[in-house]
Design a protein around this motif. Structure first.
Motif, PDB file in Angstrom:
ATOM      1  N   MET A   1       0.856  -1.206   0.000  1.00 12.76           N
ATOM      2  CA  MET A   1       0.000   0.000   0.000  1.00 12.76           C
ATOM      3  C   MET A   1       0.875   1.233   0.000  1.00 12.76           C
ATOM      4  O   MET A   1       1.782   1.365   0.803  1.00 12.76           O
ATOM      5  N   SER A   2       0.619   2.147  -0.900  1.00 11.60           N
ATOM      6  CA  SER A   2       1.379   3.391  -0.968  1.00 11.60           C
ATOM      7  C   SER A   2       0.743   4.430  -0.064  1.00 11.60           C
ATOM      8  O   SER A   2      -0.466   4.414   0.177  1.00 11.60           O
ATOM      9  N   PRO A   3       1.535   5.357   0.439  1.00 10.46           N
ATOM     10  CA  PRO A   3       0.968   6.437   1.241  1.00 10.46           C
ATOM     11  C   PRO A   3      -0.073   7.210   0.447  1.00 10.46           C
ATOM     12  O   PRO A   3       0.074   7.411  -0.753  1.00 10.46           O
ATOM     13  N   PRO A   4      -1.144   7.619   1.077  1.00  9.54           N
ATOM     14  CA  PRO A   4      -2.202   8.329   0.365  1.00  9.54           C
ATOM     15  C   PRO A   4      -1.705   9.625  -0.243  1.00  9.54           C
ATOM     16  O   PRO A   4      -0.802  10.260   0.273  1.00  9.54           O
ATOM     17  N   ASN A   5      -2.292  10.017  -1.340  1.00  7.28           N
ATOM     18  CA  ASN A   5      -1.987  11.299  -1.968  1.00  7.28           C
ATOM     19  C   ASN A   5      -3.102  12.257  -1.578  1.00  7.28           C
ATOM     20  O   ASN A   5      -4.231  12.137  -2.043  1.00  7.28           O
ATOM     21  N   GLN A   6      -2.771  13.204  -0.727  1.00  5.74           N
ATOM     22  CA  GLN A   6      -3.790  14.104  -0.201  1.00  5.74           C
ATOM     23  C   GLN A   6      -4.446  14.927  -1.298  1.00  5.74           C
ATOM     24  O   GLN A   6      -5.598  15.331  -1.179  1.00  5.74           O
ATOM     25  N   ASN A   7      -3.714  15.169  -2.400  1.00  6.29           N
ATOM     26  CA  ASN A   7      -4.299  15.952  -3.491  1.00  6.29           C
ATOM     27  C   ASN A   7      -5.505  15.262  -4.098  1.00  6.29           C
ATOM     28  O   ASN A   7      -6.367  15.893  -4.705  1.00  6.29           O
ATOM     29  N   GLU A   8      -5.579  13.936  -3.966  1.00  2.00           N
ATOM     30  CA  GLU A   8      -6.680  13.187  -4.542  1.00  2.00           C
ATOM     31  C   GLU A   8      -7.808  12.984  -3.533  1.00  2.00           C
ATOM     32  O   GLU A   8      -8.799  12.339  -3.829  1.00  2.00           O
ATOM     33  N   GLN A   9      -7.640  13.495  -2.326  1.00  2.00           N
ATOM     34  CA  GLN A   9      -8.639  13.318  -1.291  1.00  2.00           C
ATOM     35  C   GLN A   9      -9.154  14.679  -0.837  1.00  2.00           C
ATOM     36  O   GLN A   9      -8.628  15.270   0.106  1.00  2.00           O
ATOM     37  N   ILE A  10     -10.111  15.193  -1.526  1.00  2.00           N
ATOM     38  CA  ILE A  10     -10.695  16.473  -1.163  1.00  2.00           C
ATOM     39  C   ILE A  10     -11.753  16.227  -0.103  1.00  2.00           C
ATOM     40  O   ILE A  10     -12.792  15.622  -0.366  1.00  2.00           O
ATOM     41  N   ILE A  11     -11.477  16.655   1.113  1.00  2.00           N
ATOM     42  CA  ILE A  11     -12.365  16.408   2.242  1.00  2.00           C
ATOM     43  C   ILE A  11     -13.303  17.605   2.403  1.00  2.00           C
ATOM     44  O   ILE A  11     -12.838  18.725   2.620  1.00  2.00           O
ATOM     45  N   PRO A  12     -14.626  17.396   2.282  1.00  2.00           N
ATOM     46  CA  PRO A  12     -15.557  18.510   2.499  1.00  2.00           C
ATOM     47  C   PRO A  12     -15.337  19.122   3.875  1.00  2.00           C
ATOM     48  O   PRO A  12     -14.998  18.430   4.838  1.00  2.00           O
ATOM     49  N   VAL A  13     -15.519  20.434   3.940  1.00  2.00           N
ATOM     50  CA  VAL A  13     -15.268  21.148   5.191  1.00  2.00           C
ATOM     51  C   VAL A  13     -16.049  20.529   6.344  1.00  2.00           C
ATOM     52  O   VAL A  13     -15.524  20.365   7.458  1.00  2.00           O
ATOM     53  N   GLN A  14     -17.290  20.141   6.087  1.00  2.00           N
ATOM     54  CA  GLN A  14     -18.122  19.607   7.170  1.00  2.00           C
ATOM     55  C   GLN A  14     -17.637  18.253   7.680  1.00  2.00           C
ATOM     56  O   GLN A  14     -17.993  17.828   8.775  1.00  2.00           O
ATOM     57  N   ASP A  15     -16.773  17.605   6.894  1.00  2.99           N
ATOM     58  CA  ASP A  15     -16.254  16.294   7.298  1.00  2.99           C
ATOM     59  C   ASP A  15     -14.829  16.372   7.854  1.00  2.99           C
ATOM     60  O   ASP A  15     -14.258  15.335   8.224  1.00  2.99           O
ATOM     61  N   GLN A  16     -14.268  17.563   7.898  1.00  4.94           N
ATOM     62  CA  GLN A  16     -12.900  17.699   8.374  1.00  4.94           C
ATOM     63  C   GLN A  16     -12.850  17.592   9.903  1.00  4.94           C
ATOM     64  O   GLN A  16     -13.719  18.084  10.610  1.00  4.94           O
ATOM     65  N   GLU A  38       8.808   0.630   0.754  1.00  4.85           N
ATOM     66  CA  GLU A  38       9.931   1.516   1.025  1.00  4.85           C
ATOM     67  C   GLU A  38       9.830   2.758   0.147  1.00  4.85           C
ATOM     68  O   GLU A  38       9.321   2.700  -0.984  1.00  4.85           O
ATOM     69  N   LEU A  39      10.303   3.884   0.646  1.00  2.00           N
ATOM     70  CA  LEU A  39      10.257   5.126  -0.115  1.00  2.00           C
ATOM     71  C   LEU A  39      11.162   5.019  -1.342  1.00  2.00           C
ATOM     72  O   LEU A  39      12.297   4.553  -1.246  1.00  2.00           O
ATOM     73  N   LYS A  40      10.654   5.466  -2.461  1.00  2.00           N
ATOM     74  CA  LYS A  40      11.415   5.384  -3.714  1.00  2.00           C
ATOM     75  C   LYS A  40      12.098   6.712  -4.019  1.00  2.00           C
ATOM     76  O   LYS A  40      11.618   7.781  -3.651  1.00  2.00           O
ATOM     77  N   ALA A  41      13.231   6.619  -4.708  1.00  2.00           N
ATOM     78  CA  ALA A  41      13.954   7.825  -5.116  1.00  2.00           C
ATOM     79  C   ALA A  41      13.134   8.618  -6.121  1.00  2.00           C
ATOM     80  O   ALA A  41      12.409   8.050  -6.948  1.00  2.00           O
ATOM     81  N   PHE A  42      13.220   9.927  -6.057  1.00  2.00           N
ATOM     82  CA  PHE A  42      12.523  10.789  -7.007  1.00  2.00           C
ATOM     83  C   PHE A  42      13.361  12.038  -7.233  1.00  2.00           C
ATOM     84  O   PHE A  42      14.239  12.363  -6.429  1.00  2.00           O
ATOM     85  N   LYS A  43      13.105  12.748  -8.305  1.00  2.00           N
ATOM     86  CA  LYS A  43      13.816  13.988  -8.585  1.00  2.00           C
ATOM     87  C   LYS A  43      13.081  15.139  -7.923  1.00  2.00           C
ATOM     88  O   LYS A  43      11.911  15.388  -8.205  1.00  2.00           O
ATOM     89  N   HIS A  44      13.781  15.831  -7.055  1.00  2.00           N
ATOM     90  CA  HIS A  44      13.175  16.945  -6.331  1.00  2.00           C
ATOM     91  C   HIS A  44      13.461  18.254  -7.044  1.00  2.00           C
ATOM     92  O   HIS A  44      14.613  18.588  -7.318  1.00  2.00           O
ATOM     93  N   GLU A  45      12.402  18.999  -7.370  1.00  2.00           N
ATOM     94  CA  GLU A  45      12.522  20.316  -7.991  1.00  2.00           C
ATOM     95  C   GLU A  45      12.217  21.361  -6.922  1.00  2.00           C
ATOM     96  O   GLU A  45      11.073  21.544  -6.540  1.00  2.00           O
ATOM     97  N   ASP A  46      13.234  22.026  -6.425  1.00  2.00           N
ATOM     98  CA  ASP A  46      13.051  22.989  -5.341  1.00  2.00           C
ATOM     99  C   ASP A  46      12.497  24.297  -5.897  1.00  2.00           C
ATOM    100  O   ASP A  46      13.105  24.918  -6.775  1.00  2.00           O
ATOM    101  N   VAL A  47      11.350  24.722  -5.363  1.00  2.00           N
ATOM    102  CA  VAL A  47      10.707  25.940  -5.870  1.00  2.00           C
ATOM    103  C   VAL A  47      11.510  27.184  -5.539  1.00  2.00           C
ATOM    104  O   VAL A  47      11.267  28.259  -6.104  1.00  2.00           O
TER     105      VAL A  47
END
Length: 368
Positions: A1-16, A38-47
């Protein structure tokens, strides 16, 4: 199981979930048996690379910006983190990278907005290997200490039987790609005083070393490990979510945005120096730990107020919490942490002091 992606989980205000109210009712942390790959390597783009070097979007919209010390720590008034523009988010990244930690008081940002701010702009969110979290919010790491915490011997030792200086650490530095930024909001303080946090500048810690020690350290690598955390959690009946919790990183690392050298060791997770005997390694690391703990000229101590937020760059700072309030009251808040690049050392990089001196000399030459 991968860690959840919060961007894909829009929680309605009333359910927060209002985790501050949860904390008022009592200890609420959830310790599910969930494990992750295990965490996988990725390319980090620093803003921070795409920012305005003058950080105008912050400075021109804040009511006040001031440094708490000359080497580390800046406080900003008049800006809400929940309402940052994209340009302000970029400019903030550079300011944090330069100053190590930036503070904001009276913030209305909630955990869900914190998750969105971190994941949408600064990097993948980190799920802690063993810590508890609010129900269904694994990327939120609560800060909850008080008399009602059901402590195990391991947890009690962490808060009551260690010297405060033993608590210096950079968040989960044992990961392959350790954190960049941590956003911490404290919404409940134990009383009129107590529960401060200290940060130390890795930039200035490096600058304050002698040239010969710098030469010795540059190119050396140290082992960072979270094994004690994992073993302590398992011994108390909790779950170690991932098994790979030991990695090797340079003792002096280069920040990808500022290009400055920073000392990157701390007693929290650094265990040994590669290539040295145990005696040599322990002696050199203890010297560096004492250097960090005694570096009052490159530390900042922050006195929390309710709804204050600290944002720091784990790549160039260590921090230590002060547990001087456990008999007085409860301290509570929440943390969001973003992952960054794998630590590296560029031998061509400069120190903070070297670059600032060079800029000063160039400015003086222009006006001469």
């Amino acid at each position: 199981m991968s860690p959840p992606n919060q961007n894909e989980q829009i929680i309605p205000v009333q359910d927060q979930i209002d985790i501050k109210k949860l904390a008022e009712a009592g200890y609420y942390l959830d310790f599910p048996k969930t494990t992750y790959p295990e965490l996988k390597a990725f390319k980090h783009e620093d803003v921070g690379h795409r920012t305005d070097s003058k950080k105008s979007s912050l400075y021109e919209n804040a009511t006040k910006v001031f440094n708490l010390t000359s080497n580390i720590g800046t406080e900003i008034e008049g800006i809400q983190l929940s309402k940052l523009t994209n340009q302000q988010k970029d400019d903030l990244a550079l300011l944090i990278a330069e100053r190590g930690v930036v503070f904001f008081r009276d913030q209305d940002i909630n955990p869900y907005q914190g998750l969105e701010l971190g994941s949408s702009h600064y990097g993948p969110l980190h799920v802690h290997n063993v810590a508890g979290h609010p129900p269904n919010l694994p990327e939120i790491l609560p800060i909850y200490f008080g008399k009602d915490v059901p402590g195990t011997p391991f947890e009690r030792n962490f808060t009551t039987q260690l010297r405060a200086s033993d608590g210096w650490h950079s968040d989960v530095s044992y990961e392959l790609q350790p954190p960049g930024f941590t956003f911490l909001k404290i919404d409940t303080i134990p009383g009129e005083a107590g529960g401060d946090t200290l940060w130390t500048s890795g930039y200035t810690a490096y600058d304050c070393l002698s040239p010969e020690i710098k030469k010795t350290l540059e190119g050396l690598e140290a082992v960072h490990s979270g094994k004690e955390h994992a073993d302590g959690a398992v011994a108390s009946g909790k779950t170690s979510r991932r098994q790979n919790n030991t990695h090797t990183h340079p003792i002096v690392r280069t920040h990808p945005v500022t290009g400055w050298k920073s000392l990157y060791v701390q007693p929290g997770f650094t265990r040994s120096i590669v290539g040295l005997s145990r005696h040599e390694s322990n002696t050199l690391l203890q010297f560096l730990y004492d250097h960090i703990a005694g570096g009052y000229d490159f530390q900042v101590r922050f006195r929390w107020t309710e709804n204050a937020v600290a944002v720091w760059d784990n790549r160039v700072t260590s921090h230590a919490a002060i547990f001087d309030y456990l008999d007085e009251g409860k301290r509570h808040g929440w943390r969001v942490t973003t992952q960054a690049e794998r630590p590296y050392f560029d031998p061509k990089s400069k120190s903070r002091k070297e670059e600032l001196q060079q800029k000063k000399t160039e400015a003086e030459q222009k006006t001469a």
